[in-house]
Motif scaffolding. Sequence first.
Motif, PDB file in Angstrom:
ATOM      1  N   ARG A  68      57.525  40.262  43.396  1.00  0.00           N
ATOM      2  CA  ARG A  68      56.824  40.774  42.305  1.00  0.00           C
ATOM      3  C   ARG A  68      55.306  40.257  42.125  1.00  0.00           C
ATOM      4  O   ARG A  68      54.225  40.662  41.963  1.00  0.00           O
ATOM      5  N   GLU A  69      55.403  38.818  42.279  1.00  0.00           N
ATOM      6  CA  GLU A  69      54.167  38.048  41.856  1.00  0.00           C
ATOM      7  C   GLU A  69      53.017  38.584  43.158  1.00  0.00           C
ATOM      8  O   GLU A  69      51.976  38.790  42.824  1.00  0.00           O
ATOM      9  N   LEU A  70      53.390  38.632  44.383  1.00  0.00           N
ATOM     10  CA  LEU A  70      52.698  38.780  45.345  1.00  0.00           C
ATOM     11  C   LEU A  70      52.073  40.035  45.228  1.00  0.00           C
ATOM     12  O   LEU A  70      50.924  40.494  45.309  1.00  0.00           O
ATOM     13  N   LEU A  71      52.902  41.167  45.185  1.00  0.00           N
ATOM     14  CA  LEU A  71      52.612  42.338  45.166  1.00  0.00           C
ATOM     15  C   LEU A  71      51.829  42.897  43.949  1.00  0.00           C
ATOM     16  O   LEU A  71      50.999  43.852  43.718  1.00  0.00           O
ATOM     17  N   GLY A  72      51.957  42.187  42.534  1.00  0.00           N
ATOM     18  CA  GLY A  72      51.368  42.272  41.527  1.00  0.00           C
ATOM     19  C   GLY A  72      49.875  42.009  41.629  1.00  0.00           C
ATOM     20  O   GLY A  72      49.137  42.294  40.655  1.00  0.00           O
ATOM     21  N   ARG A  73      49.527  41.099  42.563  1.00  0.00           N
ATOM     22  CA  ARG A  73      48.217  40.703  42.733  1.00  0.00           C
ATOM     23  C   ARG A  73      47.281  41.828  43.450  1.00  0.00           C
ATOM     24  O   ARG A  73      46.137  41.593  43.231  1.00  0.00           O
ATOM     25  N   PHE A  74      47.886  42.819  44.027  1.00  0.00           N
ATOM     26  CA  PHE A  74      47.132  43.836  44.779  1.00  0.00           C
ATOM     27  C   PHE A  74      46.343  44.674  43.853  1.00  0.00           C
ATOM     28  O   PHE A  74      46.875  44.599  42.682  1.00  0.00           O
ATOM     29  N   PRO A  75      45.498  45.185  43.961  1.00  0.00           N
ATOM     30  CA  PRO A  75      44.519  46.033  43.191  1.00  0.00           C
ATOM     31  C   PRO A  75      45.328  47.095  42.526  1.00  0.00           C
ATOM     32  O   PRO A  75      45.261  47.408  41.240  1.00  0.00           O
ATOM     33  N   PHE A  76      46.090  47.843  43.336  1.00  0.00           N
ATOM     34  CA  PHE A  76      46.802  48.870  42.641  1.00  0.00           C
ATOM     35  C   PHE A  76      47.847  48.293  41.548  1.00  0.00           C
ATOM     36  O   PHE A  76      48.006  48.849  40.366  1.00  0.00           O
ATOM     37  N   GLY A  77      48.509  47.145  41.747  1.00  0.00           N
ATOM     38  CA  GLY A  77      49.312  46.447  40.690  1.00  0.00           C
ATOM     39  C   GLY A  77      48.584  46.017  39.288  1.00  0.00           C
ATOM     40  O   GLY A  77      48.803  46.292  38.209  1.00  0.00           O
ATOM     41  N   GLN A  78      47.339  45.561  39.862  1.00  0.00           N
ATOM     42  CA  GLN A  78      46.420  44.831  38.625  1.00  0.00           C
ATOM     43  C   GLN A  78      45.957  46.087  37.750  1.00  0.00           C
ATOM     44  O   GLN A  78      45.683  45.880  36.554  1.00  0.00           O
ATOM     45  N   ALA A  79      45.651  47.416  38.316  1.00  0.00           N
ATOM     46  CA  ALA A  79      45.156  48.415  37.726  1.00  0.00           C
ATOM     47  C   ALA A  79      46.496  49.173  37.058  1.00  0.00           C
ATOM     48  O   ALA A  79      46.012  50.202  36.291  1.00  0.00           O
ATOM     49  N   GLY A  80      47.665  48.978  37.336  1.00  0.00           N
ATOM     50  CA  GLY A  80      48.699  49.620  36.788  1.00  0.00           C
ATOM     51  C   GLY A  80      48.951  50.894  37.339  1.00  0.00           C
ATOM     52  O   GLY A  80      49.410  51.596  36.643  1.00  0.00           O
ATOM     53  N   LEU A  81      48.497  51.025  38.577  1.00  0.00           N
ATOM     54  CA  LEU A  81      48.632  52.299  39.365  1.00  0.00           C
ATOM     55  C   LEU A  81      49.993  52.675  40.296  1.00  0.00           C
ATOM     56  O   LEU A  81      50.367  53.549  40.509  1.00  0.00           O
TER      57      LEU A  81
END
Length: 150
Positions: A114-127
Amino acid sequence: MSRVLDKLGMRATRLTKLACFGALIAVLAAIGPAISFAQSAPPSSGLDVPTTKLLAIGTFTAKGTPDQWKPLLPAEVRDTVRLYLAGKIDQWYLKQDQSGVVFMMNATDPKEARELLGRFPFGQAGLMEFEIIPLGPIAPLRVLLADPPK
């Protein structure tokens, strides 16, 4: 005559083994749904299996419209490639309905994924949000390792 009896005996032995194998398959098929549920049971269940991989299923959120994600796509792909090259993502797929992605991850800790994938731009933007599913060996296969009765 004794050769004929020997051949018949060998065929009977093979048929008996085949019947036992068929019965084992029938038992595994019958208890399969219960075993599948039991694999996710707490460690005290006796069916403990180690987590060896994680399945990460990403789905676009309501905010994840093409107008929102298209500008972030190049950075999202670069981050995905970086995790792949680091050995954290083993396989990656686009869901056929194009509602998100699926990653087979070489990780055992859902929190880390979750931490790794949450750093992706889509995750950061809540997309995009990810469902993380721990995977491990199929516990009922232990039945096949039991010594045959004598």
